[in-house]
Structures are given as C-alpha cells and as structure tokens.
Design an enzyme around this catalytic site. Structure first.
Site, mmCIF file in Angstrom:
data_model
loop_
_atom_site.group_PDB
_atom_site.id
_atom_site.type_symbol
_atom_site.label_atom_id
_atom_site.label_comp_id
_atom_site.label_asym_id
_atom_site.label_seq_id
_atom_site.Cartn_x
_atom_site.Cartn_y
_atom_site.Cartn_z
ATOM 1 N N SER A 112 3.742 13.694 20.861
ATOM 2 C CA SER A 112 3.421 14.097 19.486
ATOM 3 C C SER A 112 2.944 12.930 18.618
ATOM 4 O O SER A 112 1.980 12.272 18.946
ATOM 5 C CB SER A 112 4.627 14.801 18.885
ATOM 6 O OG SER A 112 4.277 15.394 17.671
ATOM 7 N N HIS A 113 3.681 12.665 17.537
ATOM 8 C CA HIS A 113 3.237 11.661 16.571
ATOM 9 C C HIS A 113 3.789 10.271 16.895
ATOM 10 O O HIS A 113 3.604 9.352 16.101
ATOM 11 C CB HIS A 113 3.685 12.095 15.180
ATOM 12 C CG HIS A 113 5.124 12.515 15.161
ATOM 13 N ND1 HIS A 113 5.528 13.737 15.631
ATOM 14 C CD2 HIS A 113 6.234 11.867 14.781
ATOM 15 C CE1 HIS A 113 6.845 13.834 15.541
ATOM 16 N NE2 HIS A 113 7.297 12.703 15.033
ATOM 17 N N ASP A 276 -1.805 15.080 13.800
ATOM 18 C CA ASP A 276 -1.061 14.047 14.520
ATOM 19 C C ASP A 276 -1.557 13.904 15.959
ATOM 20 O O ASP A 276 -2.575 14.488 16.339
ATOM 21 C CB ASP A 276 0.441 14.339 14.477
ATOM 22 C CG ASP A 276 0.811 15.545 15.328
ATOM 23 O OD1 ASP A 276 -0.040 16.437 15.480
ATOM 24 O OD2 ASP A 276 1.944 15.590 15.839
ATOM 25 N N ASP A 278 -0.880 15.091 18.910
ATOM 26 C CA ASP A 278 -1.162 16.250 19.761
ATOM 27 C C ASP A 278 -1.705 17.445 18.979
ATOM 28 O O ASP A 278 -1.833 18.540 19.525
ATOM 29 C CB ASP A 278 0.096 16.664 20.529
ATOM 30 C CG ASP A 278 1.220 17.105 19.607
ATOM 31 O OD1 ASP A 278 1.316 16.569 18.486
ATOM 32 O OD2 ASP A 278 2.001 17.990 20.001
ATOM 33 N N ASP A 280 -0.609 19.238 16.253
ATOM 34 C CA ASP A 280 0.131 20.368 15.689
ATOM 35 C C ASP A 280 0.566 20.165 14.233
ATOM 36 O O ASP A 280 0.894 21.128 13.554
ATOM 37 C CB ASP A 280 1.311 20.792 16.586
ATOM 38 C CG ASP A 280 2.282 19.674 16.870
ATOM 39 O OD1 ASP A 280 2.068 18.554 16.358
ATOM 40 O OD2 ASP A 280 3.253 19.912 17.618
ATOM 41 N N ARG A 281 0.572 18.910 13.757
ATOM 42 C CA ARG A 281 0.952 18.689 12.353
ATOM 43 C C ARG A 281 -0.290 18.621 11.459
ATOM 44 O O ARG A 281 -1.394 18.420 11.957
ATOM 45 C CB ARG A 281 1.727 17.380 12.200
ATOM 46 C CG ARG A 281 3.082 17.412 12.869
ATOM 47 C CD ARG A 281 3.894 16.184 12.508
ATOM 48 N NE ARG A 281 5.249 16.316 13.040
ATOM 49 C CZ ARG A 281 6.279 15.572 12.685
ATOM 50 N NH1 ARG A 281 6.114 14.603 11.806
ATOM 51 N NH2 ARG A 281 7.469 15.753 13.208
ATOM 52 N N LYS A 375 3.051 25.051 16.081
ATOM 53 C CA LYS A 375 2.400 24.804 14.799
ATOM 54 C C LYS A 375 0.992 24.307 15.093
ATOM 55 O O LYS A 375 0.702 23.878 16.211
ATOM 56 C CB LYS A 375 3.207 23.820 13.964
ATOM 57 C CG LYS A 375 3.547 22.523 14.657
ATOM 58 C CD LYS A 375 4.698 21.822 13.928
ATOM 59 C CE LYS A 375 5.120 20.573 14.691
ATOM 60 N NZ LYS A 375 6.537 20.279 14.586
#
Ligand code: G1P
Ligand code: ZN
Length: 542
Positions: A112-113, A276, A278, A280-281, A375
C-alpha cells in the site's frame, strides 16, 4: 514438470488486515514467498481448474514474487491466471478483475502506502471471489498452514515474460497477460458521464493528479489525459518505479504537502488529487480548500446521484467509527441508513454484498462504493470530477454549500507514532476504566453525553467485534475517539480523533486547530497523553 520440494515453516507469516507485510529482505529469503503462497493455497478448497487474478503495485521485488506465484499456482492446479501487464494491477482494478472474470480469488502484491525499494516494504494479500480482502477466518487458516508446512509444489518451467499481452502456457495452466487499465476504465465509463467530464476539461478546467511514482500512473494518464482530455502533464510522477523515487507513496498532508501548496496558490489548479502506492487511497484539494476525507465522503454521498452509475440513489452509507459524523447528516436528510463499522475496509464487504450500503469511507483517505470490494482512489477523483462538471461550481463552492445545508464537522486526527507500547496500553486501560464515570460530567462548555468502548455487531453475518476504540460523546455532537493503530510495525501508534459539529454558517471559516482547541486540550487531559507517552505534541496531524 511439477516438483514437490521440502520446506520448513517461517515464523510470523500471519496476514494482518491488509495481507502479509514485511521488509523486502524478509521476503527475499529463500522459500519465504514459496511458503506463504503454498500456505494460501493449502488453506483453500475447490480451485482446481479455476481462475486466479494476479498483480501488484510495481514495487521492488514485484516481478520476482509474481513469477514465483505463477509457478506455484500452476503446480497447485489453477486452470488460468490473469495477470496485469508488467505485473501491475491497482488494488481496485484487481478487485474488479476478480469479479468480472468470476475468478476464484486473487493475489495482490503490495504494501500500500508504505515505502518501497530494496530496503522498503513488501506485501502479499489474498482476495476472495467477491473481490474483497480475505476475511479473518481465511487469513487465520493461512497462518495455520504456514506453521506446519513441510513441502511446496512448484512448476519447474519458467513463468512467461510479464510484458507481452497474450496467452501463454505454464505447465497445465494458462497465463493470460492483460492490459491492466482497460477493464477498469470500462467500468469507470459505466459509472460516470465521460462526455460531461470531457466538456469540463475542454472548458479549461485544470487538474494536477500525483501518481506518486506508483501504480495509478498508467491509469490516470490513460483515463484523465488520453480519454477525458485533461492537459498533458496533468498527471505527475506517472511512471511506476520500484522505489517510488524514494518517496513515501501516501497521499496525505505530510507526504503530498507540495500539492497543498500548489492548490493554495491563487493561480493553482482547480483540483489537486493523488493516490497511494496501490491506488486505493485518495487526496482531494480544491483551489484554496483542502477537503478532509470525512467531508469528501459526505459530499460524494450527497451528490452521487448526479453520476449515471448512482442515478437510482444510494441504498445506505457506511463509515468507520472514527470517521467524522458528516456522512450521518447526509444519511439522515436522505432517509437512508448509516452504518458505523470498526476501522478497516473489510467491515464494509458484507454491507456491500448485501446491498445495504452503496458508498463507504474512512477518515484515512479511503472512499469507495459497491462497484468493487476495495476502496478506490481514482474512482473518488472521477466522482468528484463528474459532480464538478454537473454542478458547474468549484470544489470550495460545493463544500461550503454542503456545510451550509448540513452543518460543518470540524475534524482532525492526531497521531502519536512509535510510542512505547506499555505506555500506550496503560493509557487505553486507564481511560477505559474511567469511561463509566464520565457521562454527565462538565468540562467548560462541554458536557459528556456518553462514553463507551466501541463494539460492532455485523447485521449480515451476526459476528461481533469488540474493543474497537474508546469514544467520548458530548451533548453538542462533539466527539473524542482514542484507538491504537493496527497497522504499525514499531512500538504503538496512538490515534486521537477530534470532532466538533458547527451548525452556524457564520462560523464555518475558523482554522480547524482553533475550532477544536478546547476539545484538543480536553483530549490530552482526559487520557493523560503526556504522562503515558512522554510526548507533548502529536507526531502527525491530519
Ligand atoms: C489505518 C487506517 C485505517 C485503514 C488502514 C488500512 O489503520 O486508520 O482506516 O483501513 O490503515 O489502510 P490503523 O493503522 O489506524 O489501524
Ligand atoms: Zn493502499
């Protein structure tokens, strides 16, 4: 040929809410990836001949891990793997592909982030057939398998090159390399009025979208610039790099501070946005106005019906407990249910599957809908664009009009990162004990209406989750919430969420720190933050 190779278990292959996340050197140990992926497959049943979706955010070690995963999937009897070209798939695009292909599940390679690179983080997450993250009973079964593993199965042929689109044979399995953007873009075109957004850009609307050298670059380039006509160069840091150019691909006010400065300039773009590692944010900043993720959720929910995909209206809104109550006011006005869930996207899955909620969000820059089971950063940007195009107003005008109609929920999150776990636990325990004595107490102008340790009863599967954060609710609608992070890797991170409701439009222009000052001071006193953490101030305010 399928080989059966002996192995011994590694400690600590327990997936968290977002899969197994470790430092790259941990993942690069011989047999580490093999063991984990074999454990995933050993925990599942009935996938022989079925399809598995595979992709990642492009961080360091992405290709190597994917090549290994394909060889293990082939040896274990999957019939087909669908892989994003170059090993790339954003998390929401992977969720969509799983659903679209009726796949058995998917493997997403991402942290992710978190920072990437040779010494950065890596992660592997398993998603189930509805496109969402595996529930706890599966992640615990994976962990169980990882502790007793004695062998793994692997195809001794090399995996096909990931850059060439087409179908390839790997032992008894087909590897299908697909364009990572096409299916996702087609889904977005069913949800939003692309012609209207195209007209918005043709009229001179300016956007800066920062892909943070991570996975959304190719998606944003193709959708925003090539298809919707945003000016070339609107998407910055558009090439996914293994180390994200040494940056932290987290679209918040700390790691994307340059976007904030850009948006506050008089001649700045109409909209600054980011996603981010990947994808999703999301981060949304209008010219002159930062939109908190909680406000963004409320505005999107209140206006979603202008977009073709939500024209019939939304069935309900779900938000994580610490997310501000701005969305609750929209739900009340529209007479639709509002679900308050514990932190983490996995709690939304059942509500979306059951059709109880259409739009979901978290204060941590996550927003999404029933179009996938993750998300979705670009989805949020496109819904904002469609609303801006339909209403022909600026971001700031839309947000201010929203506050005038529903009231403003001033909101901030204070993080005390990497504090000693002992102190953090003592703080939570002390406060938990004090909760029953709080209702009715007065602190200056504030009177406590209620205080509890948040527990959630899932209305769909009947499961219960307790100890999800301490809430202190005040009579005027203000709130202080305390919880410990479940994603940290060092020490403990205390998160304090502070919120105040202000109905009077004449008082909607205060600086947030000023509007919340009495509550911030009280939050420190009630929990004795300084005594327990040794910190006089939070490390990050978002
Ligand atoms: C954080 C966020 C939470 C989000 C999670 C995964 O978890 O607060 O909203 O779902 O990351 O992205 P936390 O560290 O607070 O447990
Ligand atoms: Zn992410």
């Amino acid at each position: 040929m399928i080989q059966t190779l002996a192995t011994t278990p590694f400690d600590g292959q327990r997936p968290g809410t977002s899969g197994l996340r470790k430092k790259v050197p941990v993942f690069r140990q011989p047999r580490y990836v093999e063991n984990f992926i074999q454990s995933v497959f050993d925990s599942l049943e009935g996938f022989a001949g079925k399809t598995l979706v595979v992709g990642g955010d492009g961080r360091f070690f992405n290709r190597e891990a994917i090549a290994t995963a394909l060889r293990i999937a082939a040896a274990n009897g999957f019939g087909r793997t669908v892989v994003g070209q170059g090993g790339l798939l954003s998390t929401p695009a992977a969720s969509h592909l799983i659903r679209k292909r009726g796949a058995f599940g998917g493997l997403i390679f991402s942290a992710s982030h978190n920072p990437g690179g040779e010494d950065g983080d890596f992660g592997i997450k398993y998603n189930i057939g509805n496109g969402g993250p595996a529930p706890e009973k599966i992640t615990e079964a994976i962990y169980g398998c990882s502790r007793t593993l004695t062998r793994y199965l692997i195809e001794d042929l090399p995996a096909p090159h990931l850059d060439t689109i087409g179908e390839f044979r790997l032992g008894g399995m087909i590897v299908e390399i697909v364009d990572p953007v096409a299916d996702y873009q087609a889904l977005m075109e069913t949800l939003f009025d692309f012609d209207r957004i195209r007209a918005l850009f043709a009229g001179g609307f300016q956007i800066t979208f920062d892909a943070m050298s991570a996975v959304t670059g190719p998606y944003a380039k193709r959708i925003l610039e090539a298809t919707l006509g945003a000016a070339e160069g609107s998407v910055i840091n558009a090439t996914p790099l293994p180390d994200f150019r040494g940056h932290h691909p987290d679209p918040n006010m700390v790691h994307a501070a340059h976007l904030f400065d850009l948006a506050m300039a008089a001649e700045g773009p109409d909209l600054c946005a980011a996603s981010d590692g990947d994808g999703d944010r999301n981060l949304i900043i209008g010219r002159g106005l930062f939109v908190t993720p909680s406000d963004s959720l409320a505005v999107l929910a209140a206006n979603a019906h202008v977009a073709p995909g939500y024209r019939a209206g939304i069935a309900g809104i779900a938000r994580s407990m610490p997310t501000s109550q701005a969305a609750d006011r929209v739900a009340a006005a529209r007479k639709i249910p509002l679900f308050e869930t514990p932190t983490g996207w996995k709690f939304f899955g059942n509500l979306l599957d059951a059709g109880l909620a259409t739009i979901c969000g978290e204060e941590s820059a996550g927003t999404g809908s029933n179009h996938v089971r993750e998300k979705d950063g670009l989805w949020a940007v496109l819904l904002w664009l469609d609303i801006l195009a339909a209403r022909r107003q600026s971001v700031a005008e839309i947000v201010r009009a929203h506050w005038t109609e529903f009231g403003r929920n001033y909101y901030a999150r204070h993080d005390y990162e990497e504090v000693p776990a002992e102190g953090a636990n003592a703080l939570m325990a002390g406060l938990r004990d004090a909760l029953p004595g709080l209702p009715g107490k007065r602190f200056g102008a504030l009177t406590v209406a209620g205080a509890d340790d948040f527990a959630y009863h899932d209305p769909v599967d009947g499961s219960d989750s307790s100890h999800q954060g301490l809430r202190i609710l005040f009579e005027d609608g203000s709130r202080i919430v305390y919880r410990l992070s479940g994603t940290g890797t060092a020490g403990a991170t205390l998160r304090v969420y502070i919120e105040r409701f202000e109905p009077d439009p004449a008082r909607h222009d205060l600086p947030t720190a000023e509007a919340l000052a009495p509550l911030i001071a009280l939050a420190g006193e009630l929990a004795e933050i300084r005594r327990h953490t040794g910190r006089a101030a939070p490390s990050v305010i978002t």
